[in-house]
Scaffold this active site. Structure first.
Site, short mmCIF file in Angstrom:
data_model
loop_
_atom_site.label_atom_id
_atom_site.label_comp_id
_atom_site.label_asym_id
_atom_site.label_seq_id
_atom_site.Cartn_x
_atom_site.Cartn_y
_atom_site.Cartn_z
N GLY A 46 1.53 0.84 -7.77
CA GLY A 46 2.34 1.89 -8.34
C GLY A 46 2.84 2.80 -7.24
N GLN A 51 5.88 10.03 -2.79
CA GLN A 51 5.45 9.14 -1.72
C GLN A 51 6.61 8.64 -0.86
OE1 GLN A 51 2.77 6.77 -4.51
NE2 GLN A 51 1.67 6.64 -2.58
N CYS A 93 -4.57 3.74 -2.03
CA CYS A 93 -3.28 4.42 -2.18
C CYS A 93 -2.42 4.10 -0.96
CB CYS A 93 -3.52 5.92 -2.28
SG CYS A 93 -2.01 6.89 -2.40
N LEU A 94 -1.14 3.81 -1.19
CA LEU A 94 -0.25 3.50 -0.07
C LEU A 94 -0.11 4.69 0.87
CD1 LEU A 94 2.56 1.54 -1.96
CD2 LEU A 94 0.70 0.60 -0.58
N HIS A 135 -3.66 7.62 -11.56
CA HIS A 135 -3.51 7.83 -10.12
C HIS A 135 -2.11 8.40 -9.81
CE1 HIS A 135 -4.08 6.38 -5.81
NE2 HIS A 135 -2.78 6.59 -5.86
N GLU A 136 -1.08 7.82 -10.45
CA GLU A 136 0.30 8.24 -10.17
C GLU A 136 0.59 9.64 -10.73
OE1 GLU A 136 1.64 6.57 -7.94
OE2 GLU A 136 0.41 4.78 -8.14
N HIS A 139 -0.54 12.14 -8.37
CA HIS A 139 0.42 12.36 -7.28
C HIS A 139 1.45 13.41 -7.68
CE1 HIS A 139 -0.37 9.59 -4.03
NE2 HIS A 139 -0.42 8.55 -4.81
NI NI Z 1 -1.26 6.68 -4.47
#
Ligand code: NI
Length: 174
Positions: A46, A51, A93-94, A135-136, A139
């Protein structure tokens, strides 16, 4: 669909709260398409707009069954309206490179979100997809999964990340 650079920890942008989307125009469509491209290239489960440096409440989720498929779901202004049960599983997480640790999340969630045309849709997510959307949405609120683990683990990661960044800088300089 250009791929964008991913903002990584400890960039202060990741602590900022994203704003509601109010314009359902071509710019929004382009943003979603850039986010999907960036997520598939990473690859990731995701991605939130912050990000790639855009502080808007936009999320894409990877719905592909395998790497040959590029299926995704976009959620604009997503809100988690109900949570049920708990699950504990590995999360990454990226924006937090090369770190995975167990995080506690709700097992099932109900989500309200808008589509690209501003129509309201309701979703129910369970297990893995419930983890991704939680998670998103974090963010969008300026939170990382690092904020949901013990301070001991968090500090160990912070130290490691600082060291990595120092070494990268030295390599470039040398
Ligand atoms: Ni993330």
């Amino acid at each position: 669909m250009p791929k964008k650079e991913i903002v990584t920890y400890p960039n202060p942008l990741l602590k900022k709260k994203s704003k509601q989307v109010t314009a359902f125009d071509n710019k929004l469509k382009q943003l979603v398409s850039d986010m999907a491209e960036t997520m598939f290239a990473a690859p990731g489960s995701g991605l939130a707009a912050v990000q790639i440096g855009v502080l808007l409440r936009v999320v894409v989720m990877n719905m592909s069954k395998d790497e040959n498929e590029n299926k995704y779901l976009e959620l604009i202004n997503p809100v988690i309206s109900e949570e049920e049960g708990t699950q504990v599983d590995e999360e990454g997480c990226l924006s937090v490179p090369e770190y995975f640790t167990k995080v506690k999340r709700a097992k099932k969630v109900k989500v309200h979100a808008l589509d690209l045309n501003g129509n309201e849709l309701k979703y129910e997510f369970e297990d893995w997809s419930a983890r991704v959307i939680q998670h998103e949405v974090d963010h969008l609120n300026g939170k990382l999964f690092l904020d949901r683990i013990s301070s001991l683990k968090r500090n160990l990661y912070k130290k490691r990340r600082k060291k990595e960044l120092r070494e990268q800088k030295e390599q470039k300089a040398g």
